[in-house]
Scaffold this motif. Sequence first.
Motif, PDB file in Angstrom:
ATOM      1  N   LEU A  32       1.500  33.499 -61.177  1.00 60.92           N
ATOM      2  CA  LEU A  32       0.991  33.806 -59.832  1.00 60.92           C
ATOM      3  C   LEU A  32       0.015  32.724 -59.365  1.00 60.92           C
ATOM      4  O   LEU A  32       0.046  32.313 -58.194  1.00 60.92           O
ATOM      5  CB  LEU A  32       0.300  35.170 -59.835  1.00 60.92           C
ATOM      6  CG  LEU A  32       1.215  36.389 -60.000  1.00 60.92           C
ATOM      7  CD1 LEU A  32       0.386  37.653 -60.161  1.00 60.92           C
ATOM      8  CD2 LEU A  32       2.152  36.517 -58.799  1.00 60.92           C
ATOM      9  N   PHE A  33      -0.826  32.275 -60.270  1.00 63.97           N
ATOM     10  CA  PHE A  33      -1.756  31.194 -59.933  1.00 63.97           C
ATOM     11  C   PHE A  33      -1.003  29.933 -59.554  1.00 63.97           C
ATOM     12  O   PHE A  33      -1.320  29.270 -58.557  1.00 63.97           O
ATOM     13  CB  PHE A  33      -2.688  30.933 -61.120  1.00 63.97           C
ATOM     14  CG  PHE A  33      -3.263  29.551 -61.159  1.00 63.97           C
ATOM     15  CD1 PHE A  33      -4.211  29.146 -60.236  1.00 63.97           C
ATOM     16  CD2 PHE A  33      -2.832  28.634 -62.118  1.00 63.97           C
ATOM     17  CE1 PHE A  33      -4.729  27.850 -60.264  1.00 63.97           C
ATOM     18  CE2 PHE A  33      -3.348  27.353 -62.157  1.00 63.97           C
ATOM     19  CZ  PHE A  33      -4.305  26.961 -61.228  1.00 63.97           C
ATOM     20  N   LEU A  34       0.018  29.592 -60.319  1.00 64.29           N
ATOM     21  CA  LEU A  34       0.763  28.362 -60.058  1.00 64.29           C
ATOM     22  C   LEU A  34       1.422  28.392 -58.683  1.00 64.29           C
ATOM     23  O   LEU A  34       1.499  27.371 -58.000  1.00 64.29           O
ATOM     24  CB  LEU A  34       1.818  28.147 -61.154  1.00 64.29           C
ATOM     25  CG  LEU A  34       2.560  26.807 -61.130  1.00 64.29           C
ATOM     26  CD1 LEU A  34       1.586  25.644 -61.274  1.00 64.29           C
ATOM     27  CD2 LEU A  34       3.594  26.764 -62.253  1.00 64.29           C
ATOM     28  N   ASP A  35       1.856  29.568 -58.248  1.00 64.53           N
ATOM     29  CA  ASP A  35       2.440  29.688 -56.915  1.00 64.53           C
ATOM     30  C   ASP A  35       1.440  29.319 -55.827  1.00 64.53           C
ATOM     31  O   ASP A  35       1.827  28.850 -54.749  1.00 64.53           O
ATOM     32  CB  ASP A  35       2.937  31.121 -56.675  1.00 64.53           C
ATOM     33  CG  ASP A  35       4.213  31.447 -57.442  1.00 64.53           C
ATOM     34  OD1 ASP A  35       4.905  30.493 -57.854  1.00 64.53           O
ATOM     35  OD2 ASP A  35       4.506  32.637 -57.638  1.00 64.53           O
ATOM     36  N   ALA A  36       0.147  29.518 -56.112  1.00 62.22           N
ATOM     37  CA  ALA A  36      -0.889  29.236 -55.126  1.00 62.22           C
ATOM     38  C   ALA A  36      -1.311  27.770 -55.102  1.00 62.22           C
ATOM     39  O   ALA A  36      -2.003  27.333 -54.173  1.00 62.22           O
ATOM     40  CB  ALA A  36      -2.115  30.113 -55.393  1.00 62.22           C
ATOM     41  N   VAL A  37      -0.905  27.005 -56.114  1.00 68.69           N
ATOM     42  CA  VAL A  37      -1.312  25.603 -56.213  1.00 68.69           C
ATOM     43  C   VAL A  37      -0.471  24.751 -55.269  1.00 68.69           C
ATOM     44  O   VAL A  37       0.764  24.800 -55.293  1.00 68.69           O
ATOM     45  CB  VAL A  37      -1.174  25.085 -57.659  1.00 68.69           C
ATOM     46  CG1 VAL A  37      -1.509  23.595 -57.741  1.00 68.69           C
ATOM     47  CG2 VAL A  37      -2.083  25.886 -58.585  1.00 68.69           C
ATOM     48  N   ASP A  38      -1.127  23.953 -54.451  1.00 66.73           N
ATOM     49  CA  ASP A  38      -0.434  23.068 -53.510  1.00 66.73           C
ATOM     50  C   ASP A  38       0.141  21.860 -54.254  1.00 66.73           C
ATOM     51  O   ASP A  38      -0.486  21.355 -55.201  1.00 66.73           O
ATOM     52  CB  ASP A  38      -1.419  22.590 -52.440  1.00 66.73           C
ATOM     53  CG  ASP A  38      -0.720  21.859 -51.307  1.00 66.73           C
ATOM     54  OD1 ASP A  38      -0.599  20.620 -51.406  1.00 66.73           O
ATOM     55  OD2 ASP A  38      -0.298  22.517 -50.347  1.00 66.73           O
ATOM     56  N   PRO A  39       1.313  21.371 -53.852  1.00 68.79           N
ATOM     57  CA  PRO A  39       1.892  20.191 -54.516  1.00 68.79           C
ATOM     58  C   PRO A  39       0.997  18.957 -54.465  1.00 68.79           C
ATOM     59  O   PRO A  39       1.131  18.056 -55.298  1.00 68.79           O
ATOM     60  CB  PRO A  39       3.198  19.962 -53.747  1.00 68.79           C
ATOM     61  CG  PRO A  39       3.568  21.310 -53.223  1.00 68.79           C
ATOM     62  CD  PRO A  39       2.257  21.971 -52.890  1.00 68.79           C
ATOM     63  N   ASP A  40       0.065  18.907 -53.486  1.00 68.10           N
ATOM     64  CA  ASP A  40      -0.839  17.759 -53.402  1.00 68.10           C
ATOM     65  C   ASP A  40      -2.036  17.865 -54.347  1.00 68.10           C
ATOM     66  O   ASP A  40      -2.819  16.922 -54.449  1.00 68.10           O
ATOM     67  CB  ASP A  40      -1.340  17.595 -51.964  1.00 68.10           C
ATOM     68  CG  ASP A  40      -0.263  17.056 -51.037  1.00 68.10           C
ATOM     69  OD1 ASP A  40       0.688  16.424 -51.537  1.00 68.10           O
ATOM     70  OD2 ASP A  40      -0.368  17.273 -49.813  1.00 68.10           O
ATOM     71  N   THR A  41      -2.192  18.992 -55.001  1.00 67.79           N
ATOM     72  CA  THR A  41      -3.264  19.176 -55.986  1.00 67.79           C
ATOM     73  C   THR A  41      -2.737  18.832 -57.373  1.00 67.79           C
ATOM     74  O   THR A  41      -1.671  19.304 -57.765  1.00 67.79           O
ATOM     75  CB  THR A  41      -3.765  20.635 -55.983  1.00 67.79           C
ATOM     76  OG1 THR A  41      -4.368  20.923 -54.718  1.00 67.79           O
ATOM     77  CG2 THR A  41      -4.782  20.867 -57.092  1.00 67.79           C
ATOM     78  N   LEU A  42      -3.487  18.012 -58.109  1.00 65.62           N
ATOM     79  CA  LEU A  42      -3.114  17.724 -59.492  1.00 65.62           C
ATOM     80  C   LEU A  42      -3.683  18.832 -60.376  1.00 65.62           C
ATOM     81  O   LEU A  42      -4.885  19.120 -60.344  1.00 65.62           O
ATOM     82  CB  LEU A  42      -3.663  16.377 -59.936  1.00 65.62           C
ATOM     83  CG  LEU A  42      -3.361  15.997 -61.399  1.00 65.62           C
ATOM     84  CD1 LEU A  42      -1.859  15.858 -61.630  1.00 65.62           C
ATOM     85  CD2 LEU A  42      -4.085  14.710 -61.792  1.00 65.62           C
ATOM     86  N   LEU A  43      -2.828  19.442 -61.167  1.00 61.16           N
ATOM     87  CA  LEU A  43      -3.228  20.524 -62.073  1.00 61.16           C
ATOM     88  C   LEU A  43      -3.323  19.970 -63.494  1.00 61.16           C
ATOM     89  O   LEU A  43      -2.351  19.424 -64.019  1.00 61.16           O
ATOM     90  CB  LEU A  43      -2.209  21.655 -62.010  1.00 61.16           C
ATOM     91  CG  LEU A  43      -2.439  22.857 -62.933  1.00 61.16           C
ATOM     92  CD1 LEU A  43      -3.782  23.512 -62.648  1.00 61.16           C
ATOM     93  CD2 LEU A  43      -1.300  23.859 -62.778  1.00 61.16           C
ATOM     94  N   VAL A  44      -4.494  20.113 -64.109  1.00 59.54           N
ATOM     95  CA  VAL A  44      -4.716  19.628 -65.468  1.00 59.54           C
ATOM     96  C   VAL A  44      -5.123  20.823 -66.334  1.00 59.54           C
ATOM     97  O   VAL A  44      -6.162  21.444 -66.098  1.00 59.54           O
ATOM     98  CB  VAL A  44      -5.815  18.547 -65.521  1.00 59.54           C
ATOM     99  CG1 VAL A  44      -5.959  18.003 -66.944  1.00 59.54           C
ATOM    100  CG2 VAL A  44      -5.505  17.418 -64.544  1.00 59.54           C
ATOM    101  N   ILE A  45      -4.296  21.146 -67.321  1.00 60.14           N
ATOM    102  CA  ILE A  45      -4.557  22.265 -68.221  1.00 60.14           C
ATOM    103  C   ILE A  45      -4.923  21.705 -69.597  1.00 60.14           C
ATOM    104  O   ILE A  45      -4.131  21.014 -70.230  1.00 60.14           O
ATOM    105  CB  ILE A  45      -3.325  23.191 -68.355  1.00 60.14           C
ATOM    106  CG1 ILE A  45      -2.801  23.601 -66.979  1.00 60.14           C
ATOM    107  CG2 ILE A  45      -3.695  24.416 -69.190  1.00 60.14           C
ATOM    108  CD1 ILE A  45      -3.758  24.413 -66.163  1.00 60.14           C
ATOM    109  N   ASP A  46      -6.125  22.011 -70.025  1.00 61.20           N
ATOM    110  CA  ASP A  46      -6.618  21.561 -71.328  1.00 61.20           C
ATOM    111  C   ASP A  46      -6.274  22.640 -72.359  1.00 61.20           C
ATOM    112  O   ASP A  46      -6.871  23.715 -72.370  1.00 61.20           O
ATOM    113  CB  ASP A  46      -8.130  21.351 -71.232  1.00 61.20           C
ATOM    114  CG  ASP A  46      -8.738  20.807 -72.522  1.00 61.20           C
ATOM    115  OD1 ASP A  46      -8.068  20.841 -73.570  1.00 61.20           O
ATOM    116  OD2 ASP A  46      -9.910  20.367 -72.480  1.00 61.20           O
TER     117      ASP A  46
END
Length: 371
Positions: free
Chosen positions: A181-195
């Motif tokens: 659900l969180f990933l659906d809210a992430v915009d393609p222009d935002t870089l997502l970094v998961i540690d």
Amino acid sequence: MSDSRRHIRDEVVGIPPYNSGLTLREVQERYHPAAIAKLGSNENPLGASEHAMVSSTELRDLFRLYPDPKGRALCEALAERFGSKAPDIILGNGSEDLIAVVCRAVVRPGDVVTTLYPSFPLHEDYAVLMGGKVERIEILPDFSVDMAALEAAARRKPRMILFANPMNPVGTWIGKGDFELFLDAVDPDTLLVIDEAYAEYAYGEDYPATLDILRASNKSWIVLRTFSKAYGLAGLRIGFGIASSPELLDFLNRVRTPFNTNAIAQAAAIAALGDEEHLKRTVTLALSERARVSDALKLRDIKVAPSKGNFVFFDCGMDASVFAEKLLIAGVIVKPWKQAGYTRFVRVSIGSVVENDQFLSALDTNARGRD
């Protein structure tokens, strides 16, 4: 005396020194305990796999020659393990090196970087050093992640979202459904970094197969891992990142130093990756002892966060630095947390049975008083 501060950028002046903790030698020289339980840095009490010990004949050339700057042999082994391609993998001098690399490549002055809080301090520090503005999503009173706030932050399209799952220092985690659900809210222009420094300790039905979920998305992302924790190679400093595209890694490779991982670390990591039995023993011990230590703390009426890491985060009932000092007298090293709002909390690593017993004994003997 000259004022050295005038030479330093304001962003650097504002960063507090990293709390790396005391070494065994420092504790021995200062307190002279009969035994030391080093439970402040989330190290592996079983150490590294015996297969990761490099022979003396190999060491000669590993010392003499520059390492492969791309670490191709290790990247190929990692690609096979994680179902990736070698060009999608980048190596770092520990995963924290890669956090710095990502921030240098991505964060511009004024950019918003969203993270969970309390956090691994370097998640914030490296963003701030590049002039970024950190947006903290604080955990809820029950220690769980505030998913509504995190999703709302994602919809505001920050430059980057960076957080640990499981969280460091808390140990709590984002489950599969919440992550989707969180990933659906992430915009393609935002870089997502998961540690995912502690992912080896977290696998289970309620922990997401992050890479599979991310690969099915249209987002830009990097998953960071390390050999410092479950693989027991903290002293060699070797970590890696798996990214959404070779193009993204091409830019990151322009920012990192050319030889940022040494040849011995690369060779040891390949060997450690191949010893699945040692990894299994490590995780089995950590999970069993994590449950025992957590239960023991709860029996003492201490507030404890649920954890999927090789550590436990708890409210010590006093200033955490004072509490930690009391344990040091008994030869026990823990990590007092110093971020605002959490200065009564301590993170204790899960060590061997003997080390954990020493911690619990010192807790009762030295540190149960309240200020």
